[in-house]
Design an enzyme around this catalytic site. Sequence first.
Site, PDB file in Angstrom:
ATOM      1  N   SER A   1       0.862  -1.284   0.030  1.00 54.66           N
ATOM      2  CA  SER A   1       0.273   0.019  -0.057  1.00 54.66           C
ATOM      3  C   SER A   1       1.087   1.254  -0.178  1.00 54.66           C
ATOM      4  O   SER A   1       0.287   2.233   0.120  1.00 54.66           O
ATOM      5  CB  SER A   1      -0.845   0.099   1.114  1.00 54.66           C
TER       6      SER A   1
ATOM      7  N   ASP B   1      -3.711   5.305   9.201  1.00 54.07           N
ATOM      8  CA  ASP B   1      -3.248   4.035   8.443  1.00 54.07           C
ATOM      9  C   ASP B   1      -3.344   4.132   6.990  1.00 54.07           C
ATOM     10  O   ASP B   1      -4.794   4.193   6.585  1.00 54.07           O
ATOM     11  CB  ASP B   1      -3.787   3.068   9.232  1.00 54.07           C
ATOM     12  N   HIS B   2      -2.463   3.957   6.079  1.00 53.98           N
ATOM     13  CA  HIS B   2      -2.925   3.912   4.556  1.00 53.98           C
ATOM     14  C   HIS B   2      -3.092   2.347   4.105  1.00 53.98           C
ATOM     15  O   HIS B   2      -3.049   2.197   2.951  1.00 53.98           O
ATOM     16  CB  HIS B   2      -1.376   4.631   4.130  1.00 53.98           C
ATOM     17  N   SER B   3      -2.904   1.508   5.120  1.00 48.58           N
ATOM     18  CA  SER B   3      -2.982   0.017   4.778  1.00 48.58           C
ATOM     19  C   SER B   3      -4.470  -0.177   3.894  1.00 48.58           C
ATOM     20  O   SER B   3      -5.444   0.485   4.142  1.00 48.58           O
ATOM     21  CB  SER B   3      -2.858  -0.855   5.874  1.00 48.58           C
TER      22      SER B   3
ATOM     23  N   GLY C   1       0.546   4.334   8.550  1.00 45.64           N
ATOM     24  CA  GLY C   1       0.573   2.902   8.560  1.00 45.64           C
ATOM     25  C   GLY C   1       0.564   1.922   7.223  1.00 45.64           C
ATOM     26  O   GLY C   1       0.009   2.819   6.315  1.00 45.64           O
TER      27      GLY C   1
END
Length: 385
Positions: free
Chosen positions: A150, A318-320, A173
Site C-alpha cells: 500500500s 493508516d494507509h493500509s 501505517g
Amino acid sequence: MNEERHGQPEMLLFLSLLIICVPLEGHTSPITCYNDQGDAVDWFYLYKLPKQHGGKAPYQGEMYLLMDKGSEGWTTGKGTVNDTTGALGRTVGQLYSQGKNTEVAYILYNDQRPPKDFGDRWVDSSGRSGGHTKGVVLLDKNQGFWLVHSTPHFPAVRQAGQYYYPDTGVPYGQNFICVTYPLDRFQTIGEQLQINQPNVYDCDVPESLASLVPALAAVCAKKHPSGHIFPHVKPVSNRSVILTSKDGTNFISFAKGASFDNDLYHSWVAPSLQSDLLVQFWVRSTGILPSDCSLGWKVLDITLIHPGQTFTFKASQDHSKWAVSPKAAGSGAGGGWVCVGDINRNQAEEKRGGGTVCLQDPVVWKAYQTAALECEACAGGTIQC
C-alpha cells in the site's frame, strides 16, 4: 618417496576444501521472500506502523511488525523498513542485486510512482487513471515472489541501484504481503494484473521468459485485454483464482477492473468468502463508502487499530488496505479470513482496478482480528469490532 606419498592425502584434502569453498560459476540464491533472519520463506505479512504523534521512540514511522509461515503471531521487526537486512529490504533488494541478469523478469507498478529521478522512459499514466494498485513481481525460470502493498512511491526503479524506503511512506501505517510462487503461477498472476490495469513504471520481461509468462510480458508492454489490442479477448471485469505458493499454501487472488464499477469488499469478496468483513483502508479521501450490511454480509469500516500489542492509532493514521473476518473459521459460514490488498472503499475506486489476496489461516487471522478495536456500525456510530 615417503615424503611424496605423505603429501598426496594433504593435497587431496586441500583440493576438496577448495572445491567446497569456491562457489560454482553462475550460482545465485533463489528469488524468494525473505524474513528478518535472511531465511527464505514461503510467505510473510508486514505491518509498518504509523508515526506516533508526540512519541519519542527512535525511528518514528519506520518500525514494523512481521509474521511469516510458522510464526505464532506478530513479532517486532529487528530494525526499520529502510534497512537492507530486514525482510522487506532483503526481499525487494533482490531486484537491484541481479545486475544484468537476462534470466530475470520484473514488474514494478504503483498508482503513485516514485519521483522522476531517472528519466521518464518507464513512466505510465498515474494518479487517478488506471488501477489503484501497488506491487512488485520478480522471478526467474524457477520461481519468484509477488509483493502486494500500500506504499506510494515504492519501490525505486531498478536503475536506482539500491533498495530504500521512501520518506513519503513513513508517516502512515502500511501493509505488505509477500508470497513465493513457482514459475507456473506467474502466468496467472499476469492475467490478474491485466484485469487490474496497473500503472507500470519499470519492468523487464526478457525473451527467455516472455514465452513462459506471456501475460506478464503483456503487462510490461502495457497491453490490457481490451478489444482494440486483443480483438479476440472479451474484457474481463473481475476474476478470483486460487494461487498455490511454492510450499503449498492456497491464497485467493481477487482482481477487478474499472468495468466492475462496484466496491470490491461488499459486493464481491464478502459474498465469495461467505463471511462478514472488517475493512481497514485510507479514509482521508472523498466519497468514502460507509459500513454496509445490505447484502446479508456485514462489511464494517474499521476506525481504531491496535496491532501486535504495540500502540493504538486511528484508521486515519493508516494507509493500509486489509480486511479480516470478525469470526474464526468454523464458527458459522465462512470466517477466519485475512485479505491484504491495494484498493480502498470509496466511490472513485469503484470505477478503478484493484484487488486483494486472501488467506484462511488461524494465526494470521488472530493477528489481524485482534488488531481491529472499533468499527463504524451500519446504522452509524461506533461499536466494538
